[in-house]
Write a protein that holds these residues in place. Structure first.
Motif, PDB file in Angstrom:
ATOM      1  N   ASN A 567      82.320   5.824   3.890  1.00 26.78           N
ATOM      2  CA  ASN A 567      81.329   6.247   4.607  1.00 26.78           C
ATOM      3  C   ASN A 567      79.917   6.579   3.927  1.00 26.78           C
ATOM      4  N   GLY A 568      79.694   5.669   3.151  1.00 26.47           N
ATOM      5  CA  GLY A 568      78.424   5.600   2.085  1.00 26.47           C
ATOM      6  C   GLY A 568      78.494   6.234   1.007  1.00 26.47           C
ATOM      7  N   ARG A 569      79.786   6.694   0.542  1.00 29.12           N
ATOM      8  CA  ARG A 569      79.767   7.790  -0.829  1.00 29.12           C
ATOM      9  C   ARG A 569      80.775   7.162  -1.583  1.00 29.12           C
ATOM     10  N   LYS A 570      80.168   7.112  -2.681  1.00 23.93           N
ATOM     11  CA  LYS A 570      81.103   6.357  -3.745  1.00 23.93           C
ATOM     12  C   LYS A 570      82.716   6.981  -3.652  1.00 23.93           C
ATOM     13  N   TRP A 571      83.788   5.976  -3.595  1.00 25.50           N
ATOM     14  CA  TRP A 571      84.792   6.587  -3.184  1.00 25.50           C
ATOM     15  C   TRP A 571      85.888   7.218  -4.111  1.00 25.50           C
ATOM     16  N   THR A 572      86.549   8.192  -3.489  1.00 24.06           N
ATOM     17  CA  THR A 572      87.879   8.825  -4.396  1.00 24.06           C
ATOM     18  C   THR A 572      88.946   9.016  -3.560  1.00 24.06           C
ATOM     19  N   PRO A 573      90.381   9.099  -3.766  1.00 26.16           N
ATOM     20  CA  PRO A 573      91.493   9.347  -2.929  1.00 26.16           C
ATOM     21  C   PRO A 573      91.270  10.465  -2.000  1.00 26.16           C
ATOM     22  N   ASP A 574      90.540  11.451  -2.607  1.00 25.38           N
ATOM     23  CA  ASP A 574      90.481  12.671  -1.562  1.00 25.38           C
ATOM     24  C   ASP A 574      89.288  12.422  -0.459  1.00 25.38           C
ATOM     25  N   LEU A 575      88.240  11.354  -0.950  1.00 26.80           N
ATOM     26  CA  LEU A 575      87.250  11.413   0.098  1.00 26.80           C
ATOM     27  C   LEU A 575      87.761  10.462   1.123  1.00 26.80           C
ATOM     28  N   LEU A 576      88.599   9.476   0.821  1.00 23.86           N
ATOM     29  CA  LEU A 576      89.338   8.456   1.804  1.00 23.86           C
ATOM     30  C   LEU A 576      90.028   9.092   2.695  1.00 23.86           C
ATOM     31  N   ARG A 577      91.031  10.539   2.200  1.00 22.32           N
ATOM     32  CA  ARG A 577      91.883  11.048   3.017  1.00 22.32           C
ATOM     33  C   ARG A 577      91.065  12.022   3.931  1.00 22.32           C
ATOM     34  N   ASP A 578      89.966  12.467   3.311  1.00 22.96           N
ATOM     35  CA  ASP A 578      89.150  13.355   4.245  1.00 22.96           C
ATOM     36  C   ASP A 578      88.613  12.646   5.351  1.00 22.96           C
ATOM     37  N   ALA A 579      88.237  11.365   5.227  1.00 20.55           N
ATOM     38  CA  ALA A 579      87.660  10.484   6.158  1.00 20.55           C
ATOM     39  C   ALA A 579      88.619  10.151   7.204  1.00 20.55           C
ATOM     40  N   ILE A 580      89.628   9.939   6.863  1.00 20.23           N
ATOM     41  CA  ILE A 580      90.932   9.635   7.756  1.00 20.23           C
ATOM     42  C   ILE A 580      91.142  10.770   8.644  1.00 20.23           C
ATOM     43  N   ARG A 581      91.381  11.918   8.016  1.00 15.48           N
ATOM     44  CA  ARG A 581      91.492  13.116   8.859  1.00 15.48           C
ATOM     45  C   ARG A 581      90.088  13.503  10.005  1.00 15.48           C
ATOM     46  N   ARG A 582      88.896  13.296   9.416  1.00 14.05           N
ATOM     47  CA  ARG A 582      87.816  13.254  10.256  1.00 14.05           C
ATOM     48  C   ARG A 582      87.716  12.451  11.487  1.00 14.05           C
ATOM     49  N   ALA A 583      88.146  11.233  11.309  1.00 11.67           N
ATOM     50  CA  ALA A 583      88.067  10.345  12.137  1.00 11.67           C
ATOM     51  C   ALA A 583      88.828  10.534  13.465  1.00 11.67           C
ATOM     52  N   LYS A 584      89.793  11.402  13.262  1.00 16.70           N
ATOM     53  CA  LYS A 584      90.876  11.937  14.221  1.00 16.70           C
ATOM     54  C   LYS A 584      90.067  12.331  15.354  1.00 16.70           C
ATOM     55  N   ASP A 585      89.033  13.287  15.143  1.00 11.91           N
ATOM     56  CA  ASP A 585      88.483  14.001  16.121  1.00 11.91           C
ATOM     57  C   ASP A 585      87.206  13.306  16.554  1.00 11.91           C
ATOM     58  N   SER A 586      86.969  11.957  16.113  1.00 14.84           N
ATOM     59  CA  SER A 586      85.612  11.510  16.267  1.00 14.84           C
ATOM     60  C   SER A 586      85.902  10.108  16.832  1.00 14.84           C
ATOM     61  N   ASN A 587      84.943   9.535  17.410  1.00 10.99           N
ATOM     62  CA  ASN A 587      84.921   7.869  17.987  1.00 10.99           C
ATOM     63  C   ASN A 587      84.238   7.041  17.063  1.00 10.99           C
ATOM     64  N   ASP A 588      83.653   7.656  15.703  1.00 10.84           N
ATOM     65  CA  ASP A 588      83.127   6.799  14.892  1.00 10.84           C
ATOM     66  C   ASP A 588      84.062   6.099  14.045  1.00 10.84           C
ATOM     67  N   PRO A 589      83.928   4.732  13.465  1.00 10.97           N
ATOM     68  CA  PRO A 589      85.068   4.094  12.606  1.00 10.97           C
ATOM     69  C   PRO A 589      84.737   4.622  11.363  1.00 10.97           C
ATOM     70  N   ILE A 590      85.694   4.323  10.422  1.00 10.19           N
ATOM     71  CA  ILE A 590      85.456   4.744   9.113  1.00 10.19           C
ATOM     72  C   ILE A 590      84.867   3.584   8.500  1.00 10.19           C
ATOM     73  N   ASP A 591      83.996   3.740   7.585  1.00  7.64           N
ATOM     74  CA  ASP A 591      83.046   2.687   7.061  1.00  7.64           C
ATOM     75  C   ASP A 591      83.615   2.427   5.519  1.00  7.64           C
ATOM     76  N   LEU A 592      84.071   1.403   5.269  1.00 10.37           N
ATOM     77  CA  LEU A 592      84.551   1.115   3.806  1.00 10.37           C
ATOM     78  C   LEU A 592      83.406  -0.027   3.207  1.00 10.37           C
ATOM     79  N   LEU A 593      82.899   0.138   2.002  1.00 11.31           N
ATOM     80  CA  LEU A 593      82.112  -0.776   1.321  1.00 11.31           C
ATOM     81  C   LEU A 593      83.285  -1.438   0.353  1.00 11.31           C
ATOM     82  N   ALA A 594      83.291  -2.759   0.453  1.00 12.86           N
ATOM     83  CA  ALA A 594      84.137  -3.444  -0.552  1.00 12.86           C
ATOM     84  C   ALA A 594      83.473  -4.629  -0.926  1.00 12.86           C
ATOM     85  N   GLN A 595      83.884  -4.816  -2.177  1.00 14.04           N
ATOM     86  CA  GLN A 595      83.365  -6.160  -2.975  1.00 14.04           C
ATOM     87  C   GLN A 595      84.543  -7.245  -2.813  1.00 14.04           C
ATOM     88  N   ASN A 596      84.134  -8.437  -2.423  1.00 15.36           N
ATOM     89  CA  ASN A 596      84.973  -9.572  -2.455  1.00 15.36           C
ATOM     90  C   ASN A 596      84.330 -10.504  -3.042  1.00 15.36           C
TER      91      ASN A 596
END
Ligand SMILES: [Zn+2]
Length: 641
Positions: A567-596
């Protein structure tokens, strides 16, 4: 079949003679080969070897071991066999490698020559490099496997060849091995004459920081734990850990009834320089874990079942072995189709012994079982590849990368067989109205008389017959249905029969928590559908695997990508888990920026199910057979001081 029957020796000699193996009368007890291993340069990753081989004049082919027992694969480290020179009576004898078989060396023994003198070096990889050849030494410890330093005449049976070995170690290093020692003097250890089978089955651990722990004080046969570590602090096993290890020895005897070894030596290397691994032997095991095994409870949780697993192999794998894995020497290909018994039953027994011995509490055992069952139940790889094929292709799958393993499948004949053997255990208990269990099968199949090392091979039909002897049931269909199944879903009947069911909730599974902590990973496989290396550890942020059909898969994530931001912020495991928890009560997708590779993209994961972790939940009204299975069966072992 016993290994050293007179009849077998005569037959072996005749066969060898017929095949034209010119060394058939050499390397006897009267005229053994000699092998001098020099590990004084082990900290520099060089092992030296000198071999004196009795021979007869004429053409001779020497071979370097290719198929390594316990590895079930053609992974003899021939790429690191170096410095090969051969002499007869002081004159160098030229050799030529076979054009097709890279493990074979052809030469002509000059007339009149009775022995060849051979020099070779083995170069241990300095670092784990992703290949199946793991480092054999660090600055402070080494594990010598004699196959690294040995040549033998092509076509011979390893039971028929005799070797007298000796060993030199760096000054001040101590050692442990199951190979009987004849004498020690002036820094050299002389071992008793042994067959090539026994020699290659008896690795040596040595190191500067070293500790011996007696696991069956005052009893026969002796059981010793030889610990070598990269630092002195790692040797500090607590009294309760030693007590559990002693309980393991008692529980194994209670399970099998007898032993098939003269002594048993656990070799344990505590090092972060070698990948965690274990290889079984008849009278010992080569165990390697992170240095913090005795210091960090999460590392202990992840790796302590290695010792029960490898020692169970003395019965299930070494004494009783599938015919396809009982090859006469190290060049003959192995057949792995019954590895779901050899490794799978061992995995099940190693885990219930981890609970019986006290390494794992019943709760930890259940959390581990839940994580295993959920993982296997969820994977689509079974739709194209059945469990038997994972066993047949063991030689491929051991070296396969984690990326893609949900679709490729991995060495699932370990973990999935745990579920199959648990189900078999519960069926025996049910059909015998609680009078019998899989323990009775083990006493029947792996028991017999107390003895030294011997080998009894078996087939699928032998397993079915011994199961029917334990409790009458349609075992052939039971096993075939499970090893040839294309799913969907893993065999979960044993969990249900034992009074439990697989459930998911938002509380983290305790085994997964230990795994994340010990192995620097973050695991969202049951929610988003991927696992990644955590940012602080090696390969930080790399996505290891994505489950086909999962939300992460639908969003376009794939193994090998680097996770950069949530969600636009440098990732940590805690931030990722927090995003999963927050998405439960929201219609917004979880945005993951990844390098391929060289490109960055944002992947939108449309997932709103919250965190999901597997657990076992008791089925009300059903008796708890699982706790009965994991209960201590032997008398409490002598407390450690
Ligand atoms: Zn194993």
């Amino acid at each position: 079949m016993p290994t050293h029957s007179f009849l077998r020796f005569v037959v072996a000699s005749l066969v060898a003679g017929l095949c034209g193996w010119c060394g058939c009368l050499a390397q006897t007890p009267e005229d053994p080969a000699r092998i001098e291993a020099d590990l004084r340069e082990a900290p520099r990753c060089i092992f030296h070897s000198r071999i004196s081989l009795p021979v007869k004049p004429g053409p001779l082919t020497l071979v370097y071991p290719k198929w390594i027992p316990g590895d079930h694969s053609p992974v003899g480290p021939v790429v690191d066999l170096t410095g090969l020179k051969i002499w007869a009576d002081g004159t160098e004898v030229p050799w030529r490698r076979d054009d097709v078989d890279m493990f074979a060396f052809h030469l002509d023994v000059p007339s009149g020559a009775k022995r060849l003198e051979i020099k070779l070096d083995y170069l241990s990889p300095a670092e784990a490099n992703g290949s199946r050849e793991h480092p054999a030494a660090t600055s402070k410890l080494a594990v010598l496997n004699w196959y690294q330093l040995t040549l033998y005449p092509q076509g011979a049976k390893s039971d028929d060849l005799r070797y007298v070995a000796s060993l030199r170690l760096p000054a001040g290093w101590k050692y442990g091995t199951a190979l009987p020692v004849l004498k020690e003097s002036a820094g050299e250890i002389d071992f008793a004459s042994a067959s090539l089978t026994t020699l290659l089955d008896s690795p040596v651990i040595a190191g500067a920081f070293f500790r011996d722990i007696d696991l069956s004080p005052g009893q026969k046969p002796p059981h010793m734990l030889h610990v070598a570590a990269d630092g002195p602090a790692a040797l500090e096993a607590s009294a309760s850990e030693i007590q559990h290890l002693r309980q393991l020895i008692a529980e194994e005897l209670a399970l099998f009834g007898v032993r098939h070894y003269r002594r048993y030596d656990f070799l344990l290397a505590l090092t972060d320089r070698m990948p965690p691994d274990g290889v079984e032997h008849h009278e010992s095991s080569d165990n390697r874990t992170p240095e913090a095994l005795f210091l960090d409870p999460d590392v202990r949780e992840m790796h302590m079942d290695l010792l029960p697993h490898e020692s169970v192999h003395s019965w299930n794998g070494k004494y009783r072995r599938p015919a396809g894995l009982a090859t006469p020497n190290y060049q003959e290909p192995m057949r792995g189709d019954l590895l779901w018994v050899y490794e799978g039953l061992t995995q099940y027994l190693g885990q219930i012994l981890s609970a019986r011995a006290g390494f794992w509490t019943p709760e930890k055992f259940r959390e581990n079982l839940a994580a295993t069952a959920a993982y296997l139940n969820d994977r689509p790889g079974r739709t194209w590849r059945d469990l038997e094929d994972t066993a047949i292709s063991a030689q491929l799958l051991y070296g396969a990368p984690p990326a893609g393993s949900s679709w490729r499948r991995s060495v699932d004949y370990y973990d999935e067989s745990t579920l199959i053997w648990l189900e078999a255990d519960t069926i025996i208990r049910r059909e015998s109205r609680g009078r019998k269990s899989l323990d009775d099968f083990c006493r029947k199949f792996h028991g017999g008389e107390n003895s030294g090392p011997k080998l009894e091979t078996y087939t699928f039909e032998d397993v079915v017959a011994a199961m029917n002897d334990t409790a009458s049931y349609n075992w052939r269909t039971f096993f075939l249905d499970r090893i040839k199944s294309h799913g969907p879903g893993a065999p979960l009947g044993g969990i249900e029969n034992s009074g439990w069911k697989l459930v998911f909730n938002e509380i983290m599974n305790d085994h997964q928590r230990s795994e994340e902590a010990a192995e620097f990973t973050v695991d969202t496989q049951f929610s988003l559908g991927f696992e990644a290396h955590s940012p602080g550890g090696p390969d930080g942020g790399e996505i290891q695997d994505v489950v086909p059909g999962s939300p992460a898969d639908h969003a376009g994530l794939t193994p090998g990508m680097q996770l950069i931001a949530v969600n636009g912020r440098k990732w940590t495991p805690d931030l990722l888990r927090d995003a999963i928890r927050r998405a439960k009560d929201s219609n917004d997708p979880i945005d993951l920026l990844a390098q391929n590779g060289d490109y960055f993209s944002t992947y939108k994961i449309d997932y709103h199910g919250g965190e999901r972790y597997p657990h076992l939940e008791a089925i009300s009204g059903k008796s708890d057979v699982l706790t009965e299975i994991t209960k201590m069966k032997a008398a409490a072992a002598v407390p450690a001081k």
